[in-house]
Design a protein around this motif. Structure first.
Motif, PDB file in Angstrom:
ATOM      1  N   THR A 215       0.818  -1.210   0.000  1.00 15.56           N
ATOM      2  CA  THR A 215       0.000   0.000   0.000  1.00 15.56           C
ATOM      3  C   THR A 215       0.855   1.266   0.000  1.00 15.56           C
ATOM      4  O   THR A 215       0.561   2.225  -0.737  1.00 15.56           O
ATOM      5  N   TYR A 216       1.926   1.319   0.794  1.00 14.62           N
ATOM      6  CA  TYR A 216       2.689   2.556   0.967  1.00 14.62           C
ATOM      7  C   TYR A 216       4.185   2.406   0.683  1.00 14.62           C
ATOM      8  O   TYR A 216       4.856   3.402   0.416  1.00 14.62           O
ATOM      9  N   HIS A 217       4.754   1.221   0.753  1.00 14.09           N
ATOM     10  CA  HIS A 217       6.208   1.087   0.731  1.00 14.09           C
ATOM     11  C   HIS A 217       6.628   0.108  -0.377  1.00 14.09           C
ATOM     12  O   HIS A 217       7.123  -0.988  -0.103  1.00 14.09           O
ATOM     13  N   TYR A 218       6.451   0.508  -1.638  1.00 15.12           N
ATOM     14  CA  TYR A 218       6.880  -0.346  -2.754  1.00 15.12           C
ATOM     15  C   TYR A 218       8.392  -0.467  -2.815  1.00 15.12           C
ATOM     16  O   TYR A 218       8.928  -1.457  -3.321  1.00 15.12           O
TER      17      TYR A 218
ATOM     18  N   ALA B 279     -11.019 -16.745  -9.888  1.00  9.57           N
ATOM     19  CA  ALA B 279     -12.077 -15.747 -10.034  1.00  9.57           C
ATOM     20  C   ALA B 279     -11.559 -14.328  -9.898  1.00  9.57           C
ATOM     21  O   ALA B 279     -12.302 -13.372 -10.187  1.00  9.57           O
ATOM     22  N   GLY B 280     -10.340 -14.144  -9.447  1.00 15.18           N
ATOM     23  CA  GLY B 280      -9.777 -12.808  -9.331  1.00 15.18           C
ATOM     24  C   GLY B 280     -10.087 -12.108  -8.028  1.00 15.18           C
ATOM     25  O   GLY B 280      -9.926 -10.891  -7.930  1.00 15.18           O
ATOM     26  N   PHE B 281     -10.523 -12.847  -7.026  1.00 13.24           N
ATOM     27  CA  PHE B 281     -10.795 -12.226  -5.732  1.00 13.24           C
ATOM     28  C   PHE B 281      -9.527 -12.000  -4.914  1.00 13.24           C
ATOM     29  O   PHE B 281      -9.496 -11.148  -4.049  1.00 13.24           O
ATOM     30  N   THR B 282      -8.479 -12.775  -5.172  1.00 16.81           N
ATOM     31  CA  THR B 282      -7.244 -12.640  -4.412  1.00 16.81           C
ATOM     32  C   THR B 282      -6.083 -13.085  -5.286  1.00 16.81           C
ATOM     33  O   THR B 282      -6.270 -13.649  -6.381  1.00 16.81           O
ATOM     34  N   SER B 283      -4.885 -12.869  -4.775  1.00 17.13           N
ATOM     35  CA  SER B 283      -3.669 -13.214  -5.513  1.00 17.13           C
ATOM     36  C   SER B 283      -3.033 -14.460  -4.916  1.00 17.13           C
ATOM     37  O   SER B 283      -3.295 -14.826  -3.764  1.00 17.13           O
ATOM     38  N   ASN B 284      -2.166 -15.090  -5.721  1.00 25.54           N
ATOM     39  CA  ASN B 284      -1.487 -16.299  -5.261  1.00 25.54           C
ATOM     40  C   ASN B 284      -0.543 -16.002  -4.097  1.00 25.54           C
ATOM     41  O   ASN B 284      -0.433 -16.792  -3.158  1.00 25.54           O
ATOM     42  N   ILE B 285       0.153 -14.894  -4.154  1.00 28.25           N
ATOM     43  CA  ILE B 285       1.136 -14.572  -3.121  1.00 28.25           C
ATOM     44  C   ILE B 285       0.439 -14.338  -1.778  1.00 28.25           C
ATOM     45  O   ILE B 285       0.932 -14.762  -0.727  1.00 28.25           O
TER      46      ILE B 285
ATOM     47  N   VAL C  75      -5.548  -4.240   1.696  1.00 29.77           N
ATOM     48  CA  VAL C  75      -6.104  -4.411   3.036  1.00 29.77           C
ATOM     49  C   VAL C  75      -7.420  -5.176   2.990  1.00 29.77           C
ATOM     50  O   VAL C  75      -7.673  -6.071   3.818  1.00 29.77           O
ATOM     51  N   MET C  76      -8.278  -4.848   2.002  1.00 35.46           N
ATOM     52  CA  MET C  76      -9.538  -5.574   1.875  1.00 35.46           C
ATOM     53  C   MET C  76      -9.300  -7.019   1.468  1.00 35.46           C
ATOM     54  O   MET C  76      -9.977  -7.942   1.951  1.00 35.46           O
ATOM     55  N   GLU C  77      -8.332  -7.237   0.583  1.00 32.17           N
ATOM     56  CA  GLU C  77      -8.007  -8.596   0.141  1.00 32.17           C
ATOM     57  C   GLU C  77      -7.487  -9.438   1.306  1.00 32.17           C
ATOM     58  O   GLU C  77      -7.880 -10.602   1.468  1.00 32.17           O
ATOM     59  N   ALA C  78      -6.620  -8.849   2.164  1.00 30.45           N
ATOM     60  CA  ALA C  78      -6.057  -9.597   3.290  1.00 30.45           C
ATOM     61  C   ALA C  78      -7.128  -9.924   4.327  1.00 30.45           C
ATOM     62  O   ALA C  78      -7.183 -11.048   4.851  1.00 30.45           O
ATOM     63  N   LEU C  79      -7.998  -8.963   4.634  1.00 30.91           N
ATOM     64  CA  LEU C  79      -9.061  -9.222   5.615  1.00 30.91           C
ATOM     65  C   LEU C  79     -10.024 -10.285   5.110  1.00 30.91           C
ATOM     66  O   LEU C  79     -10.499 -11.133   5.886  1.00 30.91           O
ATOM     67  N   LEU C  80     -10.323 -10.280   3.818  1.00 36.41           N
ATOM     68  CA  LEU C  80     -11.236 -11.271   3.260  1.00 36.41           C
ATOM     69  C   LEU C  80     -10.642 -12.670   3.359  1.00 36.41           C
ATOM     70  O   LEU C  80     -11.320 -13.628   3.767  1.00 36.41           O
ATOM     71  N   LEU C  81      -9.376 -12.813   3.034  1.00 35.52           N
ATOM     72  CA  LEU C  81      -8.754 -14.128   3.062  1.00 35.52           C
ATOM     73  C   LEU C  81      -8.516 -14.614   4.499  1.00 35.52           C
ATOM     74  O   LEU C  81      -8.670 -15.813   4.793  1.00 35.52           O
TER      75      LEU C  81
ATOM     76  N   ARG D  84      -3.937 -10.246  14.783  1.00 39.03           N
ATOM     77  CA  ARG D  84      -3.580  -9.904  13.398  1.00 39.03           C
ATOM     78  C   ARG D  84      -4.577  -8.938  12.764  1.00 39.03           C
ATOM     79  O   ARG D  84      -4.188  -8.081  11.963  1.00 39.03           O
ATOM     80  N   PHE D  85      -5.853  -9.059  13.083  1.00 36.35           N
ATOM     81  CA  PHE D  85      -6.874  -8.245  12.402  1.00 36.35           C
ATOM     82  C   PHE D  85      -6.704  -6.751  12.667  1.00 36.35           C
ATOM     83  O   PHE D  85      -6.707  -5.953  11.712  1.00 36.35           O
ATOM     84  N   PRO D  86      -6.570  -6.277  13.908  1.00 40.06           N
ATOM     85  CA  PRO D  86      -6.344  -4.835  14.074  1.00 40.06           C
ATOM     86  C   PRO D  86      -5.012  -4.362  13.500  1.00 40.06           C
ATOM     87  O   PRO D  86      -4.925  -3.224  13.003  1.00 40.06           O
ATOM     88  N   LEU D  87      -3.982  -5.204  13.515  1.00 42.37           N
ATOM     89  CA  LEU D  87      -2.706  -4.804  12.922  1.00 42.37           C
ATOM     90  C   LEU D  87      -2.827  -4.670  11.404  1.00 42.37           C
ATOM     91  O   LEU D  87      -2.207  -3.767  10.795  1.00 42.37           O
ATOM     92  N   ILE D  88      -3.605  -5.525  10.763  1.00 42.67           N
ATOM     93  CA  ILE D  88      -3.816  -5.409   9.313  1.00 42.67           C
ATOM     94  C   ILE D  88      -4.527  -4.099   8.983  1.00 42.67           C
ATOM     95  O   ILE D  88      -4.166  -3.403   8.008  1.00 42.67           O
ATOM     96  N   MET D  89      -5.530  -3.728   9.770  1.00 39.30           N
ATOM     97  CA  MET D  89      -6.246  -2.473   9.506  1.00 39.30           C
ATOM     98  C   MET D  89      -5.355  -1.268   9.735  1.00 39.30           C
ATOM     99  O   MET D  89      -5.400  -0.289   8.969  1.00 39.30           O
TER     100      MET D  89
END
Length: 708
Positions: free
Chosen positions: A516-519, A585-591, A542-548, A619-624
């Motif tokens: 998100t911020y540090h490429y 389906a394109g909802f998430t990535s392999n990595i 962030v949405m992809e990680a929370l969903l998975l 993990r959930f609050p740290l991801i957000m």
């Protein structure tokens, strides 16, 4: 008013003592003859002086008689002050009616005189104001106009009034203490109205005394009535049995619950013994001596009998006896000893606690055969009481830790305790913390090792888990197998668990912050691969990680709640099928699937199930936070967790020991493990009275030559 005055005058005239006094005074007055003529001879004047002397003598005698009467009245008044109310009781006992009672007449006379004085007071004040002061008035005695007119003293109304007042004064003195006592005994009603709190307090105290009396219900003496009393107290329990025995014309009733007692012991050691007794005079002491059972107590209260019957006791009552005997013959339904399911190990004893407190304590005594092993018993719960025991070794445990745990257990005021997992939440310092401050275990050998280290344990009846404390944060990553492996293997496994915990907490949040911020922190080759895998994903990282992460938790919870074989199948098949379908389906990535799966596997390495669950929740609050502020948000969350862990304590001991406060000696008991022969002291954070664990002197080895 004139009627009462006339009646009072009539009573005074009819009084025998007053008549005698008037007769004597009248005889003295009759001897006096006033000499009004001015032309008398010297003989006549001397004769008048003799008459006046005789008159004065008669008056003195009358005054002496009155004085004696007053003394008698004062003596009777003092006697009545010592014994108030005796005159009324005596008059009532003699059967004198109230109309002829002199005490009542005197009270009426007194009330009449008070009214007369109130009426005459204004007129006297007006008369005193109207008269001019006379300077010679005080020096001259007051002259009675009736004496000037020649009226005898017996008919003088002023003298009569003075005599009546003189008689009423001692009566007033006599009634004064009685009135004061009556006023003290009967407070005015206004006091009760102005103090409603006191009346409410009296009602509460009365209700409390009534409740105490209700709690202690005496047993019926007759067995027929006692059977009905116990049946009603047990709410018509269908398992209640009342066995009636008739021996030598004696009615003996045995109460018990079907299935709660050992009926084989009941029939052999109680019923058979009673039937074989040849006692003529039956008593509880005779039964106590004849029945060969030690667990017996005598009870005469219904509230003590009913809970004992539920707990597996037998109550024996002799007809027309105030008390009976309670014999403890429980037959608890518990499972046998088996291997631990949650803390399975490869090496070491394979034994777990059961729901029976007696079994658990016996297993612990077999592991620690020491007389200093102390077990303090407590009863927790009002409606469903359960027995809990604090277990520690007397000369190893810190008394401050023991007192802290003892106070927390005694202060519990609950209806029931279902399990040690509920009890542990009630005795922790910070119940709002996400991290547990006490350790639960189902392995007896782990509790034994903790007690030998100077820690405490708690066992609860009906629970297969024990409580261990005080503990540290690193105690939840220790396993009992670490004691049975070699020290280098155990050190590697402990380090692996701590590293897995760190990976599980920060791996997924770090991935979200980097994308998100540090490429710039991602290598170029890896960045190209990540870009290609996320090309078709419409959601931010962030949405992809929370969903998975949510999907992984759903699969884990479903596998845990389903039967063992089905749960394992659902976990494996569901993870593969749903993950592959989500990528296509394109909802998430392999990595991201690899990152989330690695974080989930790392959380499962924690030997303690509770700590593994908490790591996944953190993990959930740290991801957000990582999705909102990147690396700054992630560091803010980690610092918040660290500060919170620094504040947490376990039985008032630091939770992050031996890191804070730092004790390098205790590192061998937490993060690493050293050879057993070098472990000579117990952990310092326990503050055990006996810190030295072992004193082993290794013999010096001879250096051998190569040829040898």
């Amino acid at each position: 008013m004139w009627f009462w005055r006339r009646k009072r005058k009539q009573n005074i005239e009819e009084d025998p003592a007053v008549l005698d006094l008037e007769a004597e005074v009248g005889s003295a007055d009759n001897k006096e003859k006033p000499l009004q003529e001015e032309e008398h001879t010297f003989g006549q004047e001397s004769h008048g002086r003799e008459l006046s002397l005789e008159q004065e003598g008669g008056q003195m005698e009358a005054f002496a008689l009155k004085t004696e009467a007053w003394q008698e009245i004062e003596a009777s008044a003092k006697h009545e002050e010592l014994v108030p109310g005796s005159e009324e009781e005596t008059a009532a006992e003699r059967g004198i009616p109230e109309s002829e009672n002199p005490k009542i007449e005197e009270e009426e006379v007194k009330a009449e005189e008070e009214l007369l004085e109130q009426e005459e007071a204004p007129s006297q004040e007006a008369a005193e104001e109207a008269e001019l002061p006379d300077n010679n008035f005080k020096s001259k005695p007051e002259e009675d106009p009736a004496a000037e007119r020649g009226i005898p003293e017996s008919e003088n109304p002023k003298i009569e009034e003075e005599e009546v007042k003189a008689e009423e004064e001692p009566l007033e003195q006599e009634e004064a203490p009685l009135q004061e006592a009556t006023e003290e005994a009967e407070p005015p009603d206004s006091n009760f109205e102005s103090k409603p709190e006191e009346s409410g307090l009296r009602v509460e105290n009365g209700q409390q005394r009534l409740d105490e009396q209700t709690q202690q219900t005496a047993l019926m003496l007759n067995n027929a009535l006692l059977r009905e009393q116990i049946r009603l107290a047990m709410n018509d329990n269908p398992d209640l049995r009342a066995k009636l025995l008739l021996k030598n014309n004696e009615d003996i009733t045995i109460f018990y619950l079907n299935g709660a007692v050992n009926e084989q012991v009941l029939n052999q050691d109680i019923v058979s013994v009673i039937l074989d007794m040849d006692t003529v005079v039956w008593s509880n002491e005779a039964l106590r001596k004849a029945i060969p059972l030690a667990a017996v107590q005598e009870s005469s209260v219904l509230e003590a009998v009913c809970p004992s019957l539920i707990g597996g006791s037998v109550f024996i009552h002799l007809n027309n006896k105030a008390s009976g005997l309670l014999y403890t013959l429980p037959q608890p339904q518990y499972r046998s000893l088996a291997q631990p399911n949650n803390e399975a190990n490869v090496l070491g004893p394979k034994l777990e606690f059961t729901e029976s407190l007696a079994t658990n304590t016996q297993v612990l005594r077999q592991l620690i055969q020491n007389e200093n092993l102390v077990m303090e018993s407590f009863t927790i719960g009002k409606r469903a009481p359960k027995e809990a025991r604090i277990v520690y070794i007397k000369d190893l445990a810190n008394e401050e830790n023991v007192q802290t745990l003892r106070e927390r257990l005694t202060k519990l005021d609950v209806d029931d305790i279902m399990d040690t997992s509920v009890l542990i939440q009630m005795i922790e310092e910070n119940e709002y913390s996400l991290f547990p401050q006490l350790l639960m275990s189902e392995q007896p050998q782990r509790l034994s090792y903790a007690l030998m280290s100077g820690k405490l344990g708690v066992l609860l009846n009906g629970s297969p888990m024990c409580i261990i404390g005080p503990v540290t944060f690193f105690s939840f990553f220790e396993s009992t197998e670490d004691l049975y492996f070699r020290w280098n293997v155990s050190t590697f496994l402990r380090a692996l668990r701590v590293l897995a915990m760190f990976i599980s907490v920060i791996f997924t949040p770090a991935y979200v912050a980097a994308l998100t911020y540090h490429y710039e922190i991602i290598p170029s080759a890896l960045l190209v691969s990540i870009g290609q895998s996320r090309a078709n994903v419409p959601f931010p990282p962030v949405m992809e990680a929370l969903l998975l992460e949510g999907l992984i938790e759903l699969l884990r919870e479903a596998g845990a709640r389903l039967p063992t074989k089905i749960g394992q199948t659902i976990g494996i098949v569901g993870g593969i099928v749903i993950g592959q379908a989500a990528v296509q389906a394109g909802f998430t990535s392999n990595i991201l699937i690899i990152v989330v799966a690695l974080s989930a596997l790392a959380s499962f390495t924690a030997p303690n199930y509770v700590m593994g669950t908490i790591i996944r929740i953190v993990r959930f609050p740290l991801i957000m936070l990582a999705g909102l502020a990147g690396g700054i948000g992630l560091m803010f969350g980690l610092c918040f967790l660290l500060i919170h862990l620094l504040k947490v304590t376990s039985l008032n001991r630091p939770y992050l020991a031996p890191i804070y406060p730092f004790h390098w000696q205790d590192l061998a008991h937490s993060l690493i493990r050293i050879p057993h022969r070098f472990v000579k002291e117990r952990p310092a954070y326990n503050e055990s009275p006996e810190m030295v664990r072992k004193r082993v002197k290794q013999p010096k080895k001879k250096r051998q030559d190569i040829d040898e």
